[in-house]
Design a protein around this motif. Structure first.
Motif, PDB file in Angstrom:
ATOM      1  N   THR A   8       0.844  -1.207   0.000  1.00  0.00           N
ATOM      2  CA  THR A   8       0.000   0.000   0.000  1.00  0.00           C
ATOM      3  C   THR A   8       0.877   1.253   0.000  1.00  0.00           C
ATOM      4  O   THR A   8       0.564   2.247  -0.651  1.00  0.00           O
ATOM      5  CB  THR A   8      -0.937  -0.025   1.235  1.00  0.00           C
ATOM      6  OG1 THR A   8      -1.702  -1.227   1.166  1.00  0.00           O
ATOM      7  CG2 THR A   8      -1.868   1.159   1.265  1.00  0.00           C
ATOM      8  N   ILE A   9       2.002   1.162   0.749  1.00  0.00           N
ATOM      9  CA  ILE A   9       2.926   2.309   0.805  1.00  0.00           C
ATOM     10  C   ILE A   9       3.462   2.619  -0.599  1.00  0.00           C
ATOM     11  O   ILE A   9       3.611   3.788  -0.965  1.00  0.00           O
ATOM     12  CB  ILE A   9       4.067   2.017   1.803  1.00  0.00           C
ATOM     13  CG1 ILE A   9       3.502   1.998   3.231  1.00  0.00           C
ATOM     14  CG2 ILE A   9       5.210   3.047   1.687  1.00  0.00           C
ATOM     15  CD1 ILE A   9       4.417   1.381   4.274  1.00  0.00           C
ATOM     16  N   ARG A  10       3.734   1.559  -1.375  1.00  0.00           N
ATOM     17  CA  ARG A  10       4.212   1.797  -2.751  1.00  0.00           C
ATOM     18  C   ARG A  10       3.141   2.525  -3.558  1.00  0.00           C
ATOM     19  O   ARG A  10       3.443   3.414  -4.341  1.00  0.00           O
ATOM     20  CB  ARG A  10       4.588   0.482  -3.452  1.00  0.00           C
ATOM     21  CG  ARG A  10       5.743  -0.325  -2.868  1.00  0.00           C
ATOM     22  CD  ARG A  10       6.913   0.527  -2.466  1.00  0.00           C
ATOM     23  NE  ARG A  10       8.101  -0.214  -2.092  1.00  0.00           N
ATOM     24  CZ  ARG A  10       8.429  -0.596  -0.869  1.00  0.00           C
ATOM     25  NH1 ARG A  10       7.628  -0.357   0.141  1.00  0.00           N
ATOM     26  NH2 ARG A  10       9.573  -1.204  -0.639  1.00  0.00           N
ATOM     27  N   ILE A  11       1.865   2.167  -3.359  1.00  0.00           N
ATOM     28  CA  ILE A  11       0.777   2.851  -4.098  1.00  0.00           C
ATOM     29  C   ILE A  11       0.715   4.315  -3.654  1.00  0.00           C
ATOM     30  O   ILE A  11       0.660   5.226  -4.482  1.00  0.00           O
ATOM     31  CB  ILE A  11      -0.593   2.166  -3.842  1.00  0.00           C
ATOM     32  CG1 ILE A  11      -0.565   0.707  -4.286  1.00  0.00           C
ATOM     33  CG2 ILE A  11      -1.719   2.933  -4.545  1.00  0.00           C
ATOM     34  CD1 ILE A  11      -1.842  -0.065  -3.979  1.00  0.00           C
ATOM     35  N   ILE A  12       0.736   4.534  -2.340  1.00  0.00           N
ATOM     36  CA  ILE A  12       0.628   5.903  -1.800  1.00  0.00           C
ATOM     37  C   ILE A  12       1.784   6.764  -2.316  1.00  0.00           C
ATOM     38  O   ILE A  12       1.575   7.867  -2.831  1.00  0.00           O
ATOM     39  CB  ILE A  12       0.614   5.894  -0.254  1.00  0.00           C
ATOM     40  CG1 ILE A  12      -0.634   5.175   0.261  1.00  0.00           C
ATOM     41  CG2 ILE A  12       0.676   7.318   0.313  1.00  0.00           C
ATOM     42  CD1 ILE A  12      -0.663   4.915   1.761  1.00  0.00           C
ATOM     43  N   ASN A  13       3.008   6.228  -2.216  1.00  0.00           N
ATOM     44  CA  ASN A  13       4.154   7.024  -2.677  1.00  0.00           C
ATOM     45  C   ASN A  13       4.135   7.205  -4.198  1.00  0.00           C
ATOM     46  O   ASN A  13       4.601   8.216  -4.708  1.00  0.00           O
ATOM     47  CB  ASN A  13       5.462   6.401  -2.188  1.00  0.00           C
ATOM     48  CG  ASN A  13       5.731   6.753  -0.724  1.00  0.00           C
ATOM     49  OD1 ASN A  13       5.124   7.672  -0.178  1.00  0.00           O
ATOM     50  ND2 ASN A  13       6.623   6.022  -0.082  1.00  0.00           N
ATOM     51  N   ILE A  28       1.383   7.656  -5.888  1.00  0.00           N
ATOM     52  CA  ILE A  28       0.439   8.783  -6.093  1.00  0.00           C
ATOM     53  C   ILE A  28       1.144  10.100  -5.759  1.00  0.00           C
ATOM     54  O   ILE A  28       1.011  11.094  -6.484  1.00  0.00           O
ATOM     55  CB  ILE A  28      -0.837   8.590  -5.229  1.00  0.00           C
ATOM     56  CG1 ILE A  28      -1.594   7.344  -5.690  1.00  0.00           C
ATOM     57  CG2 ILE A  28      -1.742   9.826  -5.295  1.00  0.00           C
ATOM     58  CD1 ILE A  28      -2.746   6.916  -4.807  1.00  0.00           C
ATOM     59  N   PHE A  29       1.931  10.093  -4.678  1.00  0.00           N
ATOM     60  CA  PHE A  29       2.690  11.310  -4.311  1.00  0.00           C
ATOM     61  C   PHE A  29       3.644  11.700  -5.445  1.00  0.00           C
ATOM     62  O   PHE A  29       3.771  12.870  -5.780  1.00  0.00           O
ATOM     63  CB  PHE A  29       3.491  11.073  -3.028  1.00  0.00           C
ATOM     64  CG  PHE A  29       2.731  11.375  -1.760  1.00  0.00           C
ATOM     65  CD1 PHE A  29       2.078  12.596  -1.593  1.00  0.00           C
ATOM     66  CD2 PHE A  29       2.678  10.458  -0.723  1.00  0.00           C
ATOM     67  CE1 PHE A  29       1.383  12.889  -0.418  1.00  0.00           C
ATOM     68  CE2 PHE A  29       1.992  10.741   0.456  1.00  0.00           C
ATOM     69  CZ  PHE A  29       1.341  11.956   0.604  1.00  0.00           C
ATOM     70  N   THR A  86       1.550  19.231  -6.194  1.00  0.00           N
ATOM     71  CA  THR A  86       1.708  19.501  -4.752  1.00  0.00           C
ATOM     72  C   THR A  86       3.033  20.197  -4.430  1.00  0.00           C
ATOM     73  O   THR A  86       3.160  20.852  -3.399  1.00  0.00           O
ATOM     74  CB  THR A  86       1.666  18.174  -3.947  1.00  0.00           C
ATOM     75  OG1 THR A  86       2.742  17.347  -4.403  1.00  0.00           O
ATOM     76  CG2 THR A  86       0.351  17.451  -4.102  1.00  0.00           C
ATOM     77  N   GLY A  87       4.016  19.999  -5.294  1.00  0.00           N
ATOM     78  CA  GLY A  87       5.327  20.590  -5.044  1.00  0.00           C
ATOM     79  C   GLY A  87       6.118  19.818  -3.995  1.00  0.00           C
ATOM     80  O   GLY A  87       7.196  20.263  -3.569  1.00  0.00           O
ATOM     81  N   LEU A  88       5.577  18.655  -3.560  1.00  0.00           N
ATOM     82  CA  LEU A  88       6.276  17.870  -2.527  1.00  0.00           C
ATOM     83  C   LEU A  88       7.425  17.082  -3.142  1.00  0.00           C
ATOM     84  O   LEU A  88       7.297  16.503  -4.231  1.00  0.00           O
ATOM     85  CB  LEU A  88       5.297  16.893  -1.851  1.00  0.00           C
ATOM     86  CG  LEU A  88       4.241  17.497  -0.920  1.00  0.00           C
ATOM     87  CD1 LEU A  88       3.241  16.428  -0.479  1.00  0.00           C
ATOM     88  CD2 LEU A  88       4.905  18.112   0.301  1.00  0.00           C
ATOM     89  N   THR A  89       8.549  17.044  -2.449  1.00  0.00           N
ATOM     90  CA  THR A  89       9.694  16.268  -2.927  1.00  0.00           C
ATOM     91  C   THR A  89       9.667  14.894  -2.248  1.00  0.00           C
ATOM     92  O   THR A  89       9.065  14.738  -1.183  1.00  0.00           O
ATOM     93  CB  THR A  89      11.017  16.978  -2.557  1.00  0.00           C
ATOM     94  OG1 THR A  89      11.096  17.011  -1.117  1.00  0.00           O
ATOM     95  CG2 THR A  89      11.082  18.379  -3.109  1.00  0.00           C
TER      96      THR A  89
END
Ligand code: HEM
Length: 238
Positions: free
Chosen positions: A171-176, A178-179, A186-189
């Motif tokens: 799930t973490i791989r899916i979330i990251n 999407i990030f 979002t501009g998130l690194t």
């Protein structure tokens, strides 16, 4: 509705297990050449090669973590199939030992990797992985301890917790993912979102595990002899 929930759960588990298999196979194919041919710095550097490069510096530790990871994601679903548990208890016990051994190696190496492998998400990620490695190991221990004491209901609950935390890596791989895909907006690194992704995945899986445990809880009596609610008896049997 209940059947629909169970079907959704099994579909989710199969999907996450498939993701788990893919990430292990991919990483294995990348680190084995490093072990056999030695380390070579990547010619082109991107966000992805940077991450691959981190693991290329720790090929053996990574392999010791992910090969049991493969055993865990492949054998896990069979451990939770009621039919196998009930009709083939010997298989459930053998699978349980495999689950426990692979889980202990995964948890211990995850704890070591939390500190030995540079985390893209920094301290935030290190705290998440170290904490959940410990909780994962504790859940495995409790699942084992409870079955030795013939406390089936409690064994089942701790096994669900351990399994859910282990599957959270997919799930973490899916979330990251999407990030990554939305980082333009979002501009998130990766340094900012990796840790958040780990927390979100682990906490979400812990909540889901508790939700499922509560919904299907076997009644614990004072003498630890398990009795069943009508619903959980049906689940246990079929
Ligand atoms: C308690 C459960 C687990 C914890 C806390 C954990 C923790 C970690 C840590 C700290 C790393 C190195 C840092 C990083 O990925 O950025 C890592 C890498 C990795 N883990 Fe786990 N892990 C767990 C379970 C699993 C399982 C069950 C699998 C099997 C699917 C798995 C597969 C991998 C893979 C393939 C990598 C290499 C990175 C990649 O290719 O994405 N892990 N894990």
């Amino acid at each position: 509705m209940k059947k629909l929930n169970t079907r959704a759960l099994y579909t989710g588990i199969v999907l996450l297990s498939l993701i788990g298999i893919v990430i292990v196979v991919r990483r294995t194919l990348l680190v084995i050449p490093v072990l056999t041919n030695g380390y070579h710095a990547p010619e082109v550097t991107s966000k992805f090669t940077q991450m691959d490069d981190i693991f290329a510096h720790h090929p053996l530790l990574t392999l010791i973590h992910i090969i049991p990871g493969l055993v865990f994601v492949i054998s896990g679903p069979f451990q939770f199939m009621q039919k196998i548990r009930f009709r083939y208890p010997k298989w459930h016990r053998a699978g349980g030992r495999l689950f426990l051994i692979s889980g202990n190696i995964i948890g211990t190496t995850a704890l070591v990797m939390s500190f030995a492998v540079p985390a893209i998400g920094g301290v935030n990620q290190v705290i998440a992985t170290a904490l959940f490695s410990l909780f994962f190991l504790y859940s495995l221990f409790k699942a084992f301890q409870q079955i030795l004491q013939h406390k089936i209901a409690s064994h089942r609950e701790w096994a669900i917790r351990a399994y859910s935390i282990g599957l959270a890596v997919a799930t973490i791989r899916i979330i990251n993912g999407i990030f990554f895909a939305t980082s333009g907006i979002t501009g998130l690194t990766p340094h900012e979102f990796f840790g958040i992704g780990f927390w979100m995945g682990f906490v979400l899986h812990l909540i889901l595990a508790e939700f499922w445990i509560n919904k299907t809880r076997l009644i614990k009596t004072k003498s630890h002899i398990t009795t069943f609610t009508k619903d959980s008896f049906i689940r246990f049997m079929y």
